[in-house]
Structure formats: C-alpha cells, structure tokens
Design an enzyme around this catalytic site. Sequence first.
Site, PDB file in Angstrom:
ATOM      1  N   LEU A 208     -38.236  34.573 -40.207  1.00 60.06           N
ATOM      2  CA  LEU A 208     -37.788  33.401 -40.344  1.00 60.06           C
ATOM      3  C   LEU A 208     -36.144  33.039 -39.379  1.00 60.06           C
ATOM      4  CD1 LEU A 208     -37.541  30.154 -41.928  1.00 60.06           C
ATOM      5  CD2 LEU A 208     -35.914  32.094 -43.405  1.00 60.06           C
TER       6      LEU A 208
ATOM      7  N   SER B 281     -42.353  32.957 -36.816  1.00 58.33           N
ATOM      8  CA  SER B 281     -42.604  30.926 -37.638  1.00 58.33           C
ATOM      9  C   SER B 281     -40.774  30.876 -36.260  1.00 58.33           C
ATOM     10  CB  SER B 281     -41.783  31.136 -38.735  1.00 58.33           C
ATOM     11  OG  SER B 281     -41.181  30.807 -39.411  1.00 58.33           O
TER      12      SER B 281
ATOM     13  N   ILE C  44     -35.244  38.071 -38.803  1.00 57.38           N
ATOM     14  CA  ILE C  44     -34.622  37.265 -38.666  1.00 57.38           C
ATOM     15  C   ILE C  44     -33.761  36.593 -37.599  1.00 57.38           C
ATOM     16  CG2 ILE C  44     -32.433  35.720 -39.164  1.00 57.38           C
ATOM     17  CD1 ILE C  44     -33.753  35.736 -41.588  1.00 57.38           C
ATOM     18  N   LYS C  45     -34.869  35.477 -36.875  1.00 59.28           N
ATOM     19  CA  LYS C  45     -34.684  35.189 -35.926  1.00 59.28           C
ATOM     20  C   LYS C  45     -34.006  34.697 -35.081  1.00 59.28           C
ATOM     21  CE  LYS C  45     -39.052  33.876 -33.809  1.00 59.28           C
ATOM     22  NZ  LYS C  45     -40.292  32.860 -33.252  1.00 59.28           N
ATOM     23  N   VAL C  46     -32.961  35.036 -34.299  1.00 64.07           N
ATOM     24  CA  VAL C  46     -31.730  35.032 -33.410  1.00 64.07           C
ATOM     25  C   VAL C  46     -31.928  34.511 -32.632  1.00 64.07           C
ATOM     26  CG1 VAL C  46     -29.779  35.730 -32.627  1.00 64.07           C
ATOM     27  CG2 VAL C  46     -30.044  36.188 -35.406  1.00 64.07           C
TER      28      VAL C  46
END
Length: 361
Positions: free
Chosen positions: A106, A42, A137-139
């Site tokens: 996310l 997402s 977790i998207k960074v």
Amino acid sequence: MTKANELANLGQSVWLDYIRRNFLENSGLKDMVAQGIRGVTSNPSIFEKAIGGSDDYDEQLADLIRDGKTTDEIYEALAIADIQMAADILKPVYDETNGLDGYVSLEVSPTLAYKTDETIADARRLHAMVNRPNVMIKVPATPQGIPAIKTLISEGININVTLIFSLEQYEGVMEAYLSGLERLAANDGDLSHVASVASFFISRVDSAVDNALEEIGNTDLKGKIAIANAAVAYARFNEIFSGERWEKLASNGATVQRPLWASTSTKDPSYPDTLYVDTLIGPHTVNTMPTNTLEAFLDHGTAERTLTDDGADAKALLDSLDETSISLDEITDKLLAEGVDKFAASFDALMTSIEEKQAKL
C-alpha cells in the site's frame, strides 16, 4: 506445476500488480495463489481504476457517507479494507515461506513524495491502520524518500521502495536499507521480521530510450537498455548483499532487500508480451506483473534463468549507449519526476471520482 511455480524454484517470486474488491471477494486472488502467485502490489493508478471505475465499493461507500466521512477518510477506508483482505488471503503464503513472500503493498500518499517527515508519518499511520504483519508500505525513491526509508526500516516497518529507474537511485535505496537495519540492530530490534523490496521500473525506460534512439537513427539498441539497466542493478545487488557488512546483519537474522521488477508489461506491440519477464529471471528477485502480462507468461513464457551475477553483457550495452548522444541519467531523472506526477494525477482523479460518487449516492 505452473510457470509461476517454476520461477519460484529458480528463486524468483511472482507478485500480481492488481487489486479490486470483487477480485478479492470472488476467489480471484485465492485462485491466483493456487497457481503460484506469492504477493500483491497496488498503487494510486490501480485504486483509481478499481474504485472509480466500478460499483464494487458503492455499498461500503454509502455507509461511509452516512457516517459523515471526508473524501480522504473514505478513500483510506476503502483501500485499507482491500489491503487487509488481500493480506489475509496471502497470510498462508507468508507463513509457509517464513516471511519471504505473502505481502501486499500500500503506497503512501503521492502528494508527499518530496516531503521526508510527512512520508514517515503517513507510512507509520498506514502501517498501524492495516495492522497486518504481511503488509509493505510503498515509499518512492525520491531524494526526500530515501531518508524516510532508512527511518522506517529502523522501526521494523516493511517497505516496498517504488519508482526506481537509475543505478544511482538504487545505490541510495540499498544504503538506506542497510543503514536502517544497522540502526534497528543497535536498538536491539528483531531484524528477522523486517522485509523490503526495491521496485526497479523496466518498460518505461525502454519507451523513453527507444524514442531517443529513433531520433538519432540508432535501432541497434532498441528494446535492450531497460533490461540491461536492470541486469546491471542485479549485479550490484549481488555485490552489496555479500561481504562483511552484510554478513554481520545476516547473522542477526536480516534478509536481503530483493530487487523487484515493476512495469513489466510491454508498451511496444512489436516486442514479445513476455519480454520483461523472460529476460529478468534470477535468484532473490520478484517480478510483479499486471494481469495481462501474468496470463501471457503462464501461457507461453519461458521459465529459465536469464540474469547473470556479474551483468557483464548488460554493462557493455550501457557502455554502447554512453557512446551516443543519449544520457540515460537525464532520462531516468525525468522518468522519476513523471512517475511521481502520474501517481499524483491518478490520486487526484480517484479523489474526484469518490466525490462524484458521494454526490450521486
């Protein structure tokens, strides 16, 4: 057997670049999993379309308004509920693949893309709030995001590194992953429970390079540079995740940080709609596809290996581009800045749509 299953047999996992409440509640994702889909990604743009462009969330949103939640709190509650639901649906995939797949991603707030400490804090907080072993977790791979990735990996948090456009960025991303694992190992952490993917963006590179090629009257390289860029990155992946340094980590349970091909829908209608799937198939990779690209590939894509370990032909194409007046480095730097801005704009639009729904409800 679907083409997604065929890709899995070739070592490539298919993830879906889409999320929405009714898709999760009405067996949409479960049906996709049955067809061989092994993960979900997402981003702020996807949530902006899902929350702002539908009434799927109105019931929960009304409850949150009655509870006096702020706009930011409402967004996080809505998004995290979706992420948790998707993670639970994908948990059997996570278990069956021993943590290779079954992830849902996310993203940290795009407003923090150039702030290292704030990105680390936001990633920790979101990871704890979702509270699922199969969340990533998207960074973003900004200069400020790279050290955040190293720290978060060292803490055992699964990371999807996003907005990678250049080989230079990718080198930094892989180094952050390896250094983070080494720090985790030094602290007696469990490397076998850490997963990461490096999201290399494809079609946006071709869109920008093709425009530049048209300006100089060169059509020979059109539609080829994005694929070559990714193929050379894949060759570098094979080099980095081998040898003494990597073998030491692998012996302690570490798994490779797989390249993930993102932005794989074709923007140019003259190109085949499965171009960025058919041409980027190789072991230890992921392709995350929007629904239209996934449907096209399942219908008429070609599931056979097309990436080589050394990327020799791809390097020759990049060398040909170097001989022109076009700078790929300048283009990818601009694409990174634009990518951050686009996600920030989508996030702002999402906040505005929530505020409008608050007023309406």
